[in-house]
Design an enzyme around this catalytic site. Sequence first.
Site, PDB file in Angstrom:
ATOM      1  N   SER A 198       0.861  -1.177   0.000  1.00 36.58           N
ATOM      2  CA  SER A 198       0.000   0.000   0.000  1.00 36.58           C
ATOM      3  C   SER A 198       0.899   1.229   0.000  1.00 36.58           C
ATOM      4  CB  SER A 198      -0.946  -0.021   1.183  1.00 36.58           C
ATOM      5  OG  SER A 198      -0.211  -0.237   2.355  1.00 36.58           O
ATOM      6  N   LYS A 207      -5.472   9.086  -7.810  1.00 41.34           N
ATOM      7  CA  LYS A 207      -5.639   7.861  -7.028  1.00 41.34           C
ATOM      8  C   LYS A 207      -7.089   7.405  -7.196  1.00 41.34           C
ATOM      9  CE  LYS A 207      -4.347   5.854  -2.636  1.00 41.34           C
ATOM     10  NZ  LYS A 207      -5.525   5.078  -2.300  1.00 41.34           N
ATOM     11  N   ARG A 236      -5.934  -8.045  -4.473  1.00 40.90           N
ATOM     12  CA  ARG A 236      -4.809  -7.726  -3.607  1.00 40.90           C
ATOM     13  C   ARG A 236      -4.752  -8.640  -2.377  1.00 40.90           C
ATOM     14  NH1 ARG A 236      -4.012  -3.980   0.679  1.00 40.90           N
ATOM     15  NH2 ARG A 236      -1.825  -3.423   0.802  1.00 40.90           N
ATOM     16  N   CYS A 239     -50.777   2.320   3.743  1.00 41.53           N
ATOM     17  CA  CYS A 239     -49.988   3.558   3.620  1.00 41.53           C
ATOM     18  C   CYS A 239     -49.651   3.780   2.137  1.00 41.53           C
ATOM     19  CB  CYS A 239     -48.720   3.431   4.456  1.00 41.53           C
ATOM     20  SG  CYS A 239     -47.643   4.856   4.315  1.00 41.53           S
TER      21      CYS A 239
HETATM   22  S1  IVH Z   1       0.525   2.819  -7.548  1.00 38.43           S
HETATM   23  C1  IVH Z   1       3.568   0.437  -4.505  1.00 38.43           C
HETATM   24  N1  IVH Z   1      -1.288   4.291  -8.633  1.00 38.43           N
HETATM   25  O1  IVH Z   1      -3.898   2.729  -3.895  1.00 38.43           O
HETATM   26  C2  IVH Z   1       2.151   0.795  -4.714  1.00 38.43           C
HETATM   27  N2  IVH Z   1      -1.917   2.946  -6.799  1.00 38.43           N
HETATM   28  O2  IVH Z   1      -2.873   2.807  -1.120  1.00 38.43           O
HETATM   29  C3  IVH Z   1       1.905   1.191  -6.129  1.00 38.43           C
HETATM   30  N3  IVH Z   1      -4.307   3.108  -6.215  1.00 38.43           N
HETATM   31  O3  IVH Z   1      -3.152  -0.665  -3.536  1.00 38.43           O
HETATM   32  C4  IVH Z   1       0.546   1.633  -6.311  1.00 38.43           C
HETATM   33  N4  IVH Z   1      -4.849   4.535  -7.787  1.00 38.43           N
HETATM   34  O4  IVH Z   1      -4.961  -0.054  -5.189  1.00 38.43           O
HETATM   35  C5  IVH Z   1      -1.022   3.404  -7.673  1.00 38.43           C
HETATM   36  N5  IVH Z   1      -2.818   5.638  -9.754  1.00 38.43           N
HETATM   37  C6  IVH Z   1      -2.541   4.755  -8.787  1.00 38.43           C
HETATM   38  C7  IVH Z   1      -3.527   4.293  -7.899  1.00 38.43           C
HETATM   39  C8  IVH Z   1      -3.169   3.395  -6.911  1.00 38.43           C
HETATM   40  C9  IVH Z   1      -5.285   3.815  -6.775  1.00 38.43           C
HETATM   41  C10 IVH Z   1      -4.479   2.207  -5.050  1.00 38.43           C
HETATM   42  C11 IVH Z   1      -3.883   0.848  -5.246  1.00 38.43           C
HETATM   43  C12 IVH Z   1      -2.999   0.628  -4.048  1.00 38.43           C
HETATM   44  C13 IVH Z   1      -3.495   1.659  -3.094  1.00 38.43           C
HETATM   45  C14 IVH Z   1      -2.378   2.093  -2.174  1.00 38.43           C
END
Ligand code: IVH
Length: 825
Positions: free
Chosen positions: A87, A120, A141, A435
């Site tokens: 994460s 994100k 995951r 009702c």
């Molecule tokens: S890169 C090493 N890019 O956020 C981790 N993650 O909190 C590389 N996520 O498990 C992850 N959008 O499910 C990456 N543009 C994005 C993302 C993203 C959502 C999620 C992903 C990850 C979680 C981490």
Amino acid sequence: MIEKYSKQAAKSRIKELSEKINYYNHLYYQQDTSEISDFEFDQLMEELIRLEEAFPEYLLEDSPSQRVGGTITKQFDTAEHAVRMLSLGNTYSEEELRAFDERVVKGLGHRNYQYFCELKFDGVAISLIYERGKLIRAVTRGDGFRGDVVTENVKTIRNIPLRIQGDNMPEWFEVRGEIFLPRKEFEKINAERETNGESLLANPRNAASGTLKMQDSSIVAKRRLNCYLYQLLGDDLAVNTHDQAMKLLVDWGFNVSPTFQNCPNIDAVLAYIEQWKEKRHSLPVDTDGVVLKINDYGHREELGFTAKIPRWAIAFKYQAEAAQSTLLSITYQVGRTGAITPVANLAPVSLAGTTVKRASLHNANEILRLDLHEGDRVWVEKGGEIIPKITGVAEESRKNGAKPITYITHCPECGSELIRKEGEAKHFCPNAATCPPQVLGRIEHFVSKRAMDVDSLGTERLRALINQGYVSNPADLYDLPSKQHQLLGLEVSEEQYTKDREGFLYIGLNKALYAITEGLSLSAIEAFLRTADKADTATKLTFFEQHLRKIGKKVTENLHVLHRLRNELEARPFDWIVDFLPVYAVLRALGNLPGEVAEKLEQRCREKNSVHDILLPFHKILHPEYLERVKKLKGNTFQEGVVTNMLEGLNNSKNQPFEKVLFALGIRNIGENTAILLAEHFTSIEKLEAATEQELLEINGIGETLVRSIKDYFQEKENRDIIARLKSHGLQFESVREEPILVSAKLSGKKILASGKLNHFKRDEIIDFIQSHGGVYVKSVSKALDFIIEGEDMGPSKKEKAVKLGVPLISEEDFMEMVAHNDQE
Ligand code: IVH
């Protein structure tokens, strides 16, 4: 049709259809548009599938037909991730972000690096494994080390390549990304669930994760999930930076969010964050922040990881957007199940790109928790949910003496005292039987397309039938034919009516004046009323008298009736309601009423909800001229054609099969699919009613909650009565097993089993075929069999058993021949 294709023609049509479908998929996912309807799309897909079945040699591995699903996964296997799925650390402010940047500088010892920024996405992380260009596994995951294998479901996502060709493609690689349910799809699903009386999905993220874990991939296919990929992993990748990797993903046909950008330093990252703060709401997917990653893989390696998170990437989370507004009032909505939902009406305020006027309050506890007072200034936030919520009160701005909000004790629709079950947060109106919104909801569901499919009974007509006492449960609908004559002239729109405190029915002033006068159109009367907008109702009548004199149409007659009306209004002191008049006074002013009518009129004006219903018993004794005038009082009415349509629609609905009827009953938690499952399993309502909990639980897909709902439903005598009445009207409460028509007796007495894939028949078809020629289809291998039709890929264990038992195996061709040959005899 298909049979007519030559091999060559079939091959090129398959290619053409695949290209077309791929093109429409691309438009749908990449451009968010469509050039054809869902129906036309389904037709193309169906044609492709039929062709591929007829010419399996031309079935392409990556054919778009491979995405319609159909596999059932009872339990998901798990698989280990080759590289742990980590994460990210979170930051919430510029300071925290700059502190992260400083750590990077310290780690690398210089400032010569770049960030790669991307939004994100709020979905479900997925890992896709490709071997020799072919998607072989998709894994969630899970705990980061191991996740669930959801390959079949992921294959239904139409923009995830099943097979790729391209340069620099390693033997094995992994792509990671985020699966999401586009907001538009989410809203569509919830709208459908609402009509079906199913519980609503909380937000697109939960919906996506729930969908990914569904057992039936053909349902997943219908949900139109989508996916953004953001990471490429593999040993022999010819790339050194993340942006090169992303370019490779795009070249290979993966869906990459167009939001990414290289940023030379942390200031550029902050500008990127600012730039997307509002704009992100226009994306098809919910986002809650920005992910910044060091672009160069060499730099990443130098920085490395902490125990759980990389040191080369971090997430910046946007503050949930909030705004202040004023609480104007609270509306209590009564749902189809009687659940009360308080909704706050707010002074309009702009929030995350939309104007917010309402916010959900969920239940009484929420109002207590917030300690809401009348006129409070409140904080409103928009999270993942579509409807904004109140997160707090700006107490410092509370006015002195403001009263706390007290929850209602009685149903705003029917006046019943509300109840709250032990341990439940919501209040309920217990008056399910009468009702109005509960009755309307149930009956709307009952007649809906996917239930009894009576399309001539729309919401407005149903509301009229319910509010005027004709219908209070589905069985009443089928009594309507015996009331046909009462329905003619029934009023649909009730906006023209209101009631006073004593329950007297009032009618809009415009309609009343229109009915008592001659020679004036309704629109002319409405135009006059607009000129007297500010006056009270009594003064309006005086002005109207002057107006009648001025325009000089039928002055004597019109003034005469207007005087009668004024006398009526004085004779019995009614309340004045702005722009309404008591129906009682209007009806008496319209003409002299026979004694019998006059006697009962007052009471009926208090009991009934429309002019139509008040006068219904007197139609035969009232003068035709009087009835003509009354017509002008009415709203839209049921005309002969409408009534005939309605009754015809109801009559036709008696042919709906048992599973539709079962779904129509609206038993809690029984959706369309569950209804099919139960109807197939139990074959009649009696058997379903008699089923024990154990028997119900043994069915795959039926859980405790559903068992409770079924038991509760049948426990109610009212429900059992309704079923009995529906049954007596001829609705289907039993599954009809269609007996195949006997074509010949060529297989008479023969016990036959078919195994493996057949060319001429699908599974059900071969059973029907055997039975239609007098044979008996047997489901398992046993000595009693006369022979087995051996299709392609017949299971080896079955075959072994058959040989052991000495049951003859014959080919499909021989079987066809056998039936044909017999024919000539
Ligand atoms: S890169 C090493 N890019 O956020 C981790 N993650 O909190 C590389 N996520 O498990 C992850 N959008 O499910 C990456 N543009 C994005 C993302 C993203 C959502 C999620 C992903 C990850 C979680 C981490």
